[in-house]
Write a protein that holds these residues in place. Structure first.
Motif, PDB file in Angstrom:
ATOM      1  N   ASP A 121       0.838  -1.209   0.000  1.00 38.52           N
ATOM      2  CA  ASP A 121       0.000   0.000   0.000  1.00 38.52           C
ATOM      3  C   ASP A 121       0.867   1.251   0.000  1.00 38.52           C
ATOM      4  N   ASP A 122       1.974   1.203   0.735  1.00 37.57           N
ATOM      5  CA  ASP A 122       2.899   2.339   0.819  1.00 37.57           C
ATOM      6  C   ASP A 122       4.322   1.792   0.743  1.00 37.57           C
ATOM      7  N   ILE A 123       4.945   1.898  -0.410  1.00 33.59           N
ATOM      8  CA  ILE A 123       6.286   1.342  -0.611  1.00 33.59           C
ATOM      9  C   ILE A 123       7.298   1.948   0.358  1.00 33.59           C
ATOM     10  N   ARG A 124       7.043   3.162   0.826  1.00 34.79           N
ATOM     11  CA  ARG A 124       7.967   3.802   1.766  1.00 34.79           C
ATOM     12  C   ARG A 124       7.982   3.088   3.122  1.00 34.79           C
ATOM     13  N   ALA A 125       6.931   2.310   3.419  1.00 29.16           N
ATOM     14  CA  ALA A 125       6.860   1.584   4.685  1.00 29.16           C
ATOM     15  C   ALA A 125       7.595   0.238   4.628  1.00 29.16           C
ATOM     16  N   TRP A 126       8.056  -0.150   3.431  1.00 24.99           N
ATOM     17  CA  TRP A 126       8.753  -1.433   3.287  1.00 24.99           C
ATOM     18  C   TRP A 126      10.062  -1.376   4.072  1.00 24.99           C
ATOM     19  N   PRO A 127      10.333  -2.382   4.912  1.00 24.30           N
ATOM     20  CA  PRO A 127      11.557  -2.340   5.719  1.00 24.30           C
ATOM     21  C   PRO A 127      12.818  -2.423   4.855  1.00 24.30           C
ATOM     22  N   ALA A 128      13.827  -1.699   5.264  1.00 21.38           N
ATOM     23  CA  ALA A 128      15.112  -1.749   4.570  1.00 21.38           C
ATOM     24  C   ALA A 128      15.786  -3.090   4.849  1.00 21.38           C
ATOM     25  N   VAL A 129      16.595  -3.541   3.920  1.00 19.93           N
ATOM     26  CA  VAL A 129      17.343  -4.782   4.106  1.00 19.93           C
ATOM     27  C   VAL A 129      18.498  -4.507   5.069  1.00 19.93           C
ATOM     28  N   ASP A 130      18.586  -5.318   6.117  1.00 15.10           N
ATOM     29  CA  ASP A 130      19.702  -5.226   7.063  1.00 15.10           C
ATOM     30  C   ASP A 130      20.764  -6.213   6.603  1.00 15.10           C
ATOM     31  N   ARG A 131      21.760  -5.720   5.892  1.00 18.18           N
ATOM     32  CA  ARG A 131      22.791  -6.586   5.308  1.00 18.18           C
ATOM     33  C   ARG A 131      23.719  -7.208   6.345  1.00 18.18           C
ATOM     34  N   SER A 132      23.568  -6.828   7.619  1.00 13.25           N
ATOM     35  CA  SER A 132      24.367  -7.446   8.684  1.00 13.25           C
ATOM     36  C   SER A 132      23.569  -8.480   9.478  1.00 13.25           C
ATOM     37  N   SER A 133      22.299  -8.651   9.152  1.00 17.53           N
ATOM     38  CA  SER A 133      21.443  -9.607   9.853  1.00 17.53           C
ATOM     39  C   SER A 133      21.951 -11.038   9.638  1.00 17.53           C
ATOM     40  N   PRO A 134      22.061 -11.835  10.694  1.00 15.37           N
ATOM     41  CA  PRO A 134      22.485 -13.235  10.536  1.00 15.37           C
ATOM     42  C   PRO A 134      21.555 -14.023   9.603  1.00 15.37           C
ATOM     43  N   ASP A 135      20.253 -13.745   9.645  1.00  7.54           N
ATOM     44  CA  ASP A 135      19.318 -14.433   8.749  1.00  7.54           C
ATOM     45  C   ASP A 135      19.591 -14.073   7.294  1.00  7.54           C
ATOM     46  N   TYR A 136      19.829 -12.786   7.038  1.00  9.15           N
ATOM     47  CA  TYR A 136      20.130 -12.336   5.681  1.00  9.15           C
ATOM     48  C   TYR A 136      21.422 -12.988   5.178  1.00  9.15           C
ATOM     49  N   LEU A 137      22.453 -12.990   6.014  1.00  4.68           N
ATOM     50  CA  LEU A 137      23.748 -13.557   5.610  1.00  4.68           C
ATOM     51  C   LEU A 137      23.645 -15.060   5.356  1.00  4.68           C
ATOM     52  N   ALA A 138      22.884 -15.774   6.192  1.00  2.64           N
ATOM     53  CA  ALA A 138      22.706 -17.220   5.991  1.00  2.64           C
ATOM     54  C   ALA A 138      21.938 -17.497   4.703  1.00  2.64           C
ATOM     55  N   ASP A 139      20.899 -16.706   4.449  1.00  2.39           N
ATOM     56  CA  ASP A 139      20.118 -16.883   3.231  1.00  2.39           C
ATOM     57  C   ASP A 139      20.968 -16.569   2.005  1.00  2.39           C
ATOM     58  N   LEU A 140      21.736 -15.503   2.052  1.00  3.32           N
ATOM     59  CA  LEU A 140      22.603 -15.127   0.941  1.00  3.32           C
ATOM     60  C   LEU A 140      23.657 -16.204   0.679  1.00  3.32           C
ATOM     61  N   ALA A 141      24.243 -16.758   1.739  1.00  4.97           N
ATOM     62  CA  ALA A 141      25.229 -17.834   1.570  1.00  4.97           C
ATOM     63  C   ALA A 141      24.606 -19.046   0.916  1.00  4.97           C
ATOM     64  N   GLY A 142      23.360 -19.345   1.283  1.00  9.02           N
ATOM     65  CA  GLY A 142      22.662 -20.480   0.665  1.00  9.02           C
ATOM     66  C   GLY A 142      22.434 -20.265  -0.814  1.00  9.02           C
ATOM     67  N   VAL A 143      22.067 -19.064  -1.200  1.00  8.56           N
ATOM     68  CA  VAL A 143      21.840 -18.751  -2.627  1.00  8.56           C
ATOM     69  C   VAL A 143      23.160 -18.794  -3.361  1.00  8.56           C
ATOM     70  N   ARG A 144      24.189 -18.205  -2.809  1.00 18.27           N
ATOM     71  CA  ARG A 144      25.492 -18.223  -3.478  1.00 18.27           C
ATOM     72  C   ARG A 144      26.014 -19.637  -3.590  1.00 18.27           C
ATOM     73  N   GLY A 145      25.829 -20.457  -2.551  1.00 15.33           N
ATOM     74  CA  GLY A 145      26.252 -21.845  -2.585  1.00 15.33           C
ATOM     75  C   GLY A 145      25.529 -22.635  -3.656  1.00 15.33           C
ATOM     76  N   ALA A 146      24.248 -22.361  -3.840  1.00 18.85           N
ATOM     77  CA  ALA A 146      23.474 -23.061  -4.871  1.00 18.85           C
ATOM     78  C   ALA A 146      23.984 -22.716  -6.255  1.00 18.85           C
ATOM     79  N   ARG A 147      24.438 -21.490  -6.441  1.00 13.66           N
ATOM     80  CA  ARG A 147      24.948 -21.074  -7.749  1.00 13.66           C
ATOM     81  C   ARG A 147      26.324 -21.668  -8.041  1.00 13.66           C
ATOM     82  N   LEU A 148      27.071 -21.997  -7.003  1.00 11.77           N
ATOM     83  CA  LEU A 148      28.433 -22.495  -7.196  1.00 11.77           C
ATOM     84  C   LEU A 148      28.479 -24.004  -7.409  1.00 11.77           C
ATOM     85  N   GLU A 149      27.423 -24.698  -7.050  1.00 16.66           N
ATOM     86  CA  GLU A 149      27.428 -26.152  -7.194  1.00 16.66           C
ATOM     87  C   GLU A 149      27.262 -26.527  -8.661  1.00 16.66           C
ATOM     88  N   PRO A 150      27.894 -27.645  -9.090  1.00 15.06           N
ATOM     89  CA  PRO A 150      27.775 -28.050 -10.495  1.00 15.06           C
ATOM     90  C   PRO A 150      26.383 -28.526 -10.825  1.00 15.06           C
TER      91      PRO A 150
END
Length: 150
Positions: A121-150
């Motif tokens: 309804d209001d894009i300005r209310a969307w929370p900013a990404v916390d790039r230091s969040s442990p959940d964010y870092l774990a999720d990002l590592a999982g995505v990067r790991g999936a891309r690196l696997e053959p």
């Protein structure tokens, strides 16, 4: 079912079948415009419900080939003839996935997901990404790991 950030979200399906649920909230109110999903063989459906009332909001089902194998998923365009369902911030919603297992063996590595196009309804209310969040870092590592696997 459970959403494991940065991890796997698979489960076993015993003979007969199982329905798994995951409850969540959205951070801001808005409209759900379209949905699609993903299931493995023996998957029956993925459904989004209002957790308080069990009212169905959207359901996607597998598309099968002549042998019954899942080859795709249906999609719903929820805002084609109207604004689409309104999801409220902080309100509980439930994602449900159903598998039917006609075999005598337990199926491993099953999962189900629904992806949607959501318009806040209001894009300005969307929370900013916390790039230091442990959940964010774990999720990002999982995505990067999936891309690196053959």
């Amino acid at each position: 079912a459970a959403l494991v950030l940065g991890g796997t979200n698979v489960f076993e399906v015993p003979p007969g079948g199982v329905t798994r649920d995951f409850e969540f909230t959205v951070p801001v109110s808005g409209r759900l415009l379209a949905v699609g999903g993903h299931l493995h063989d023996h998957g029956a459906w993925v459904r989004l419900e209002d957790a308080a009332t069990s009212r169905e909001i959207a359901t996607v089902r597998p598309i099968r080939d002549g042998d019954g194998n899942v080859v795709g998923m249906s999609r719903q365009v929820l805002a084609l003839f109207g604004p689409g369902p309104h999801l409220r911030a902080g309100h509980r919603y439930r994602l449900r996935v159903r598998y039917e297992n006609p075999t005598s063996a337990t199926l491993s590595g099953m999962m189900g997901l629904m992806a949607g196009l959501f318009a806040p309804d209001d894009i300005r209310a969307w929370p900013a990404v916390d790039r230091s969040s442990p959940d964010y870092l774990a999720d990002l590592a999982g995505v990067r790991g999936a891309r690196l696997e053959p």
